[in-house]
Design a protein around this motif. Structure first.
Motif, PDB file in Angstrom:
ATOM      1  N   GLU A 273       0.834  -1.216   0.000  1.00 60.44           N
ATOM      2  CA  GLU A 273       0.000   0.000   0.000  1.00 60.44           C
ATOM      3  C   GLU A 273       0.863   1.259   0.000  1.00 60.44           C
ATOM      4  O   GLU A 273       0.512   2.273  -0.573  1.00 60.44           O
ATOM      5  CB  GLU A 273      -0.894   0.006   1.238  1.00 60.44           C
ATOM      6  CG  GLU A 273      -2.291  -0.520   0.966  1.00 60.44           C
ATOM      7  CD  GLU A 273      -3.077  -0.720   2.243  1.00 60.44           C
ATOM      8  OE1 GLU A 273      -2.717  -0.127   3.276  1.00 60.44           O
ATOM      9  OE2 GLU A 273      -4.063  -1.479   2.192  1.00 60.44           O
ATOM     10  N   LYS A 274       2.013   1.144   0.646  1.00 60.36           N
ATOM     11  CA  LYS A 274       2.900   2.323   0.792  1.00 60.36           C
ATOM     12  C   LYS A 274       3.595   2.675  -0.521  1.00 60.36           C
ATOM     13  O   LYS A 274       4.170   3.746  -0.655  1.00 60.36           O
ATOM     14  CB  LYS A 274       3.951   2.055   1.872  1.00 60.36           C
ATOM     15  CG  LYS A 274       3.348   1.915   3.249  1.00 60.36           C
ATOM     16  CD  LYS A 274       4.435   1.664   4.291  1.00 60.36           C
ATOM     17  CE  LYS A 274       3.842   1.008   5.534  1.00 60.36           C
ATOM     18  NZ  LYS A 274       4.608  -0.112   6.033  1.00 60.36           N
ATOM     19  N   LEU A 275       3.567   1.758  -1.483  1.00 63.54           N
ATOM     20  CA  LEU A 275       4.252   2.003  -2.760  1.00 63.54           C
ATOM     21  C   LEU A 275       3.690   3.196  -3.524  1.00 63.54           C
ATOM     22  O   LEU A 275       4.345   3.811  -4.342  1.00 63.54           O
ATOM     23  CB  LEU A 275       4.113   0.783  -3.678  1.00 63.54           C
ATOM     24  CG  LEU A 275       5.070  -0.379  -3.502  1.00 63.54           C
ATOM     25  CD1 LEU A 275       4.724  -1.471  -4.501  1.00 63.54           C
ATOM     26  CD2 LEU A 275       6.495   0.086  -3.717  1.00 63.54           C
ATOM     27  N   ASP A 276       2.389   3.463  -3.268  1.00 66.89           N
ATOM     28  CA  ASP A 276       1.714   4.548  -3.969  1.00 66.89           C
ATOM     29  C   ASP A 276       1.835   4.375  -5.494  1.00 66.89           C
ATOM     30  O   ASP A 276       2.204   5.285  -6.228  1.00 66.89           O
ATOM     31  CB  ASP A 276       2.335   5.890  -3.538  1.00 66.89           C
ATOM     32  CG  ASP A 276       1.323   7.007  -3.686  1.00 66.89           C
ATOM     33  OD1 ASP A 276       0.130   6.678  -3.808  1.00 66.89           O
ATOM     34  OD2 ASP A 276       1.732   8.179  -3.725  1.00 66.89           O
ATOM     35  N   LEU A 277       1.512   3.178  -5.923  1.00 65.97           N
ATOM     36  CA  LEU A 277       1.654   2.800  -7.329  1.00 65.97           C
ATOM     37  C   LEU A 277       0.638   3.531  -8.224  1.00 65.97           C
ATOM     38  O   LEU A 277      -0.459   3.841  -7.776  1.00 65.97           O
ATOM     39  CB  LEU A 277       1.400   1.291  -7.414  1.00 65.97           C
ATOM     40  CG  LEU A 277       2.053   0.479  -8.512  1.00 65.97           C
ATOM     41  CD1 LEU A 277       3.559   0.541  -8.367  1.00 65.97           C
ATOM     42  CD2 LEU A 277       1.591  -0.977  -8.422  1.00 65.97           C
ATOM     43  N   ASN A 278       1.034   3.803  -9.457  1.00 69.27           N
ATOM     44  CA  ASN A 278       0.067   4.318 -10.426  1.00 69.27           C
ATOM     45  C   ASN A 278       0.404   3.697 -11.780  1.00 69.27           C
ATOM     46  O   ASN A 278       1.125   4.284 -12.585  1.00 69.27           O
ATOM     47  CB  ASN A 278       0.133   5.844 -10.468  1.00 69.27           C
ATOM     48  CG  ASN A 278      -0.890   6.410 -11.433  1.00 69.27           C
ATOM     49  OD1 ASN A 278      -1.782   5.695 -11.900  1.00 69.27           O
ATOM     50  ND2 ASN A 278      -0.759   7.689 -11.773  1.00 69.27           N
ATOM     51  N   VAL A 279      -0.077   2.486 -12.006  1.00 71.47           N
ATOM     52  CA  VAL A 279       0.355   1.704 -13.167  1.00 71.47           C
ATOM     53  C   VAL A 279      -0.859   1.150 -13.910  1.00 71.47           C
ATOM     54  O   VAL A 279      -1.816   0.686 -13.306  1.00 71.47           O
ATOM     55  CB  VAL A 279       1.278   0.539 -12.704  1.00 71.47           C
ATOM     56  CG1 VAL A 279       1.512  -0.427 -13.830  1.00 71.47           C
ATOM     57  CG2 VAL A 279       2.606   1.081 -12.200  1.00 71.47           C
ATOM     58  N   ASP A 280      -0.787   1.224 -15.245  1.00 76.01           N
ATOM     59  CA  ASP A 280      -1.903   0.761 -16.082  1.00 76.01           C
ATOM     60  C   ASP A 280      -1.453  -0.456 -16.895  1.00 76.01           C
ATOM     61  O   ASP A 280      -0.582  -0.334 -17.764  1.00 76.01           O
ATOM     62  CB  ASP A 280      -2.326   1.914 -17.013  1.00 76.01           C
ATOM     63  CG  ASP A 280      -3.578   1.573 -17.805  1.00 76.01           C
ATOM     64  OD1 ASP A 280      -3.853   0.366 -17.997  1.00 76.01           O
ATOM     65  OD2 ASP A 280      -4.279   2.504 -18.240  1.00 76.01           O
ATOM     66  N   MET A 281      -2.048  -1.595 -16.597  1.00 78.55           N
ATOM     67  CA  MET A 281      -1.683  -2.823 -17.308  1.00 78.55           C
ATOM     68  C   MET A 281      -2.917  -3.374 -18.042  1.00 78.55           C
ATOM     69  O   MET A 281      -3.058  -4.579 -18.206  1.00 78.55           O
ATOM     70  CB  MET A 281      -1.160  -3.838 -16.277  1.00 78.55           C
ATOM     71  CG  MET A 281      -0.282  -4.889 -16.862  1.00 78.55           C
ATOM     72  SD  MET A 281       0.638  -5.889 -15.642  1.00 78.55           S
ATOM     73  CE  MET A 281      -0.596  -6.413 -14.495  1.00 78.55           C
ATOM     74  N   THR A 282      -3.796  -2.467 -18.475  1.00 74.29           N
ATOM     75  CA  THR A 282      -5.086  -2.936 -18.998  1.00 74.29           C
ATOM     76  C   THR A 282      -5.015  -3.502 -20.411  1.00 74.29           C
ATOM     77  O   THR A 282      -5.723  -4.444 -20.730  1.00 74.29           O
ATOM     78  CB  THR A 282      -6.143  -1.795 -18.988  1.00 74.29           C
ATOM     79  OG1 THR A 282      -5.565  -0.657 -19.609  1.00 74.29           O
ATOM     80  CG2 THR A 282      -6.585  -1.463 -17.590  1.00 74.29           C
ATOM     81  N   ARG A 283      -4.167  -2.899 -21.291  1.00 73.48           N
ATOM     82  CA  ARG A 283      -4.242  -3.313 -22.691  1.00 73.48           C
ATOM     83  C   ARG A 283      -2.890  -3.820 -23.169  1.00 73.48           C
ATOM     84  O   ARG A 283      -1.840  -3.441 -22.640  1.00 73.48           O
ATOM     85  CB  ARG A 283      -4.702  -2.145 -23.588  1.00 73.48           C
ATOM     86  CG  ARG A 283      -5.995  -1.520 -23.129  1.00 73.48           C
ATOM     87  CD  ARG A 283      -7.238  -1.745 -23.960  1.00 73.48           C
ATOM     88  NE  ARG A 283      -7.448  -2.907 -24.729  1.00 73.48           N
ATOM     89  CZ  ARG A 283      -8.578  -3.638 -24.703  1.00 73.48           C
ATOM     90  NH1 ARG A 283      -9.552  -3.336 -23.887  1.00 73.48           N
ATOM     91  NH2 ARG A 283      -8.729  -4.666 -25.483  1.00 73.48           N
ATOM     92  N   GLY A 284      -2.949  -4.630 -24.238  1.00 70.57           N
ATOM     93  CA  GLY A 284      -1.729  -5.212 -24.788  1.00 70.57           C
ATOM     94  C   GLY A 284      -1.038  -4.265 -25.757  1.00 70.57           C
ATOM     95  O   GLY A 284      -0.974  -4.541 -26.949  1.00 70.57           O
ATOM     96  N   LYS A 285      -0.550  -3.155 -25.222  1.00 70.95           N
ATOM     97  CA  LYS A 285       0.132  -2.205 -26.114  1.00 70.95           C
ATOM     98  C   LYS A 285       1.629  -2.503 -26.146  1.00 70.95           C
ATOM     99  O   LYS A 285       2.229  -2.727 -25.099  1.00 70.95           O
ATOM    100  CB  LYS A 285      -0.075  -0.775 -25.596  1.00 70.95           C
ATOM    101  CG  LYS A 285      -1.496  -0.304 -25.721  1.00 70.95           C
ATOM    102  CD  LYS A 285      -1.670   1.194 -25.692  1.00 70.95           C
ATOM    103  CE  LYS A 285      -0.971   1.941 -24.625  1.00 70.95           C
ATOM    104  NZ  LYS A 285      -1.454   3.340 -24.517  1.00 70.95           N
ATOM    105  N   PRO A 286       2.247  -2.448 -27.331  1.00 69.63           N
ATOM    106  CA  PRO A 286       3.703  -2.595 -27.368  1.00 69.63           C
ATOM    107  C   PRO A 286       4.361  -1.446 -26.601  1.00 69.63           C
ATOM    108  O   PRO A 286       3.804  -0.354 -26.497  1.00 69.63           O
ATOM    109  CB  PRO A 286       4.041  -2.496 -28.862  1.00 69.63           C
ATOM    110  CG  PRO A 286       2.773  -2.794 -29.571  1.00 69.63           C
ATOM    111  CD  PRO A 286       1.672  -2.323 -28.672  1.00 69.63           C
TER     112      PRO A 286
END
Ligand code: PMP
Length: 423
Positions: A24-37
């Motif tokens: 939780e402390k990482l404060d992540l903001n990552v988008d892994m939704t689509r298969g983009k190169p």
């Protein structure tokens, strides 16, 4: 993999919860939704932007003008070698294969296909078979045109053919099936020779039954090895159903997604029919981009060399995902997953009833994953147990963190659900 007892599950849940508090402390903001190169992959094709010089321009005046509506000959040859068909069985379109699929479906609805008695929209109901898990944008095409979707399960060799054969034999309103024959989206399945031959030869109540054969990942190996596959078009011809298949592909995940080249391949009679309809719609596709692609990809061997460079970037990312799953998931009831030889995705099957909760919990921790249910028509996965992982876009450190969050959340939610069901 082990099967943990109740006490072991409870103590694993405690460890998992404490790890989650750290994450939780990482404060992540990552988008892994689509298969983009990734940008690194995109960069491999940069020369496309500069390969038309004065000399090429002067040598190809027809390419920079209206005309040649079905695509330039060199592009037809390149795609024919990729799809293992004849070059006169290729139509080269614009920037997207999905657009060609939508367009073909719309034409089938409005005009019918080459062997239809009437437009599909004049039928009481039109149904399509959708192998699941599958590709959400195929489902979106059906949904937007009011085509009813019937699911059949995928196996590692393609759709469950016993189920497909039983359905299409009885029901004349089933007009087709979606297929992604190689490294299918999302589970990486590779259709076997038997699957291809059964699809080509099965008895169908609808005489204008169509296989929408989306060969999006024909050359997208991860292990450096091109896999030959039985030609669906040949199989259909051999079975006496030459107009049954329409093949789609593109260079979206070879060069530039959204700025590549899309193609259709089909039996000449089918193509003639479709090209006549297309003639009312377009004078010419983007032949300049076709030429650029031909100059860059040259021939099949050069194309495969290019795909090896793509694989060298992609494979380590798939390994991160698989290693993370393997080292975290402690019980096979928590999750099983695909181990694809190519394509863009890893499909994770969780303990039933967990996929939505996992997606929500990941989002709370700053990790967006593909919407749970999106691998099923109408977002309706009755078991709520499938998630699609798309590792291509993220850099190494983001991906490691994302997978740390994903696998920990997966473990937590699945154990909680298992314990709930035990009590
Ligand atoms: N088909 C499949 C199976 C895909 O996974 C994708 C891209 N994710 C597409 C088609 C999209 O292709 P295009 O960019 O050519 O429209």
């Amino acid at each position: 993999m082990a099967t943990l007892n109740l006490d072991e599950l409870k103590s694993l849940l405690e460890v998992t919860n404490s790890k989650l508090r750290d994450l939780e402390k990482l404060d992540l903001n990552v988008d892994m939704t689509r298969g983009k190169p990734s940008f690194e992959q995109i960069r491999l094709s940069r020369d496309i932007l500069t390969n038309i010089d004065e000399e090429v321009f002067d040598r190809n005046p027809n390419i920079f003008n209206y005309g040649i509506g079905d695509g330039i000959e060199e592009a037809k040859q390149l795609f024919a070698s990729m799809l293992e068909v004849r070059s006169d069985e290729i139509y080269v379109g614009g920037n997207s294969s999905l657009n060609l699929m939508y367009d073909t479906m719309l034409k089938a609805m409005y005009f019918g296909m080459v062997d239809s008695n009437r437009p599909w929209m004049k039928e009481d109901t039109v149904k399509f078979i959708c192998p699941v898990p599958g590709y959400d944008r195929h489902f979106a095409i059906c949904e937007s045109l009011g085509i009813e979707m019937i699911t059949v399960d995928m196996t590692p060799n393609g759709p469950d053919m016993d189920a497909v054969e039983a359905l299409v034999k009885e029901d004349a309103s089933i007009k087709g099936i979606w297929c992604v024959p190689k490294y299918s989206n999302p589970d990486g399945a590779i259709y076997s020779k038997e699957t291809i031959e059964r699809l080509a030869s099965m008895e169908t109540a609808a005489k204008d039954f169509k296989i929408f054969y989306d060969n999006a990942y024909a050359v997208h190996f991860l292990d450096g090895e091109f896999i030959e596959q039985e030609s669906m078009l040949e199989a259909c011809k051999n079975a006496g159903n030459p107009n049954r298949v329409i093949i789609f592909a593109s260079t979206s995940k070879i060069t530039f997604p959204g700025a590549g080249v899309g193609v259709i391949s089909a039996n000449r009679e089918s193509l003639d029919y479709m090209e006549k309809l297309i003639a009312a719609q377009s004078i010419s596709q983007d032949k300049v981009n076709q030429l650029r692609h031909v100059l860059f990809l040259k021939d099949f061997d050069t194309l495969l060399e290019h795909m090896k460079k793509q694989a060298a970037i992609l494979k380590p990312k798939f390994d991160i995902v698989l290693d993370s799953l393997k080292s975290t998931v402690a019980d096979e009831r928590i999750a099983t997953w695909s181990n694809p030889r190519g394509g863009y995705f890893i499909s994770v099957d969780t303990y039933p009833g967990c996929a939505k909760k996992i997606e929500e919990e990941c989002a709370r921790l700053g990790l967006k994953i593909t919407k749970a249910g999106s691998t099923y028509p109408y977002y309706d996965n009755p078991k709520d147990n499938n998630l699609r992982i798309a590792p291509s876009f993220l850099g190494r450190s983001d991906l490691v963190q994302a997978m740390d969050v994903f696998t920990t959340v997966l473990q937590k939610i699945a154990i909680e659900e298992m314990l709930k069901n035990e009590q």
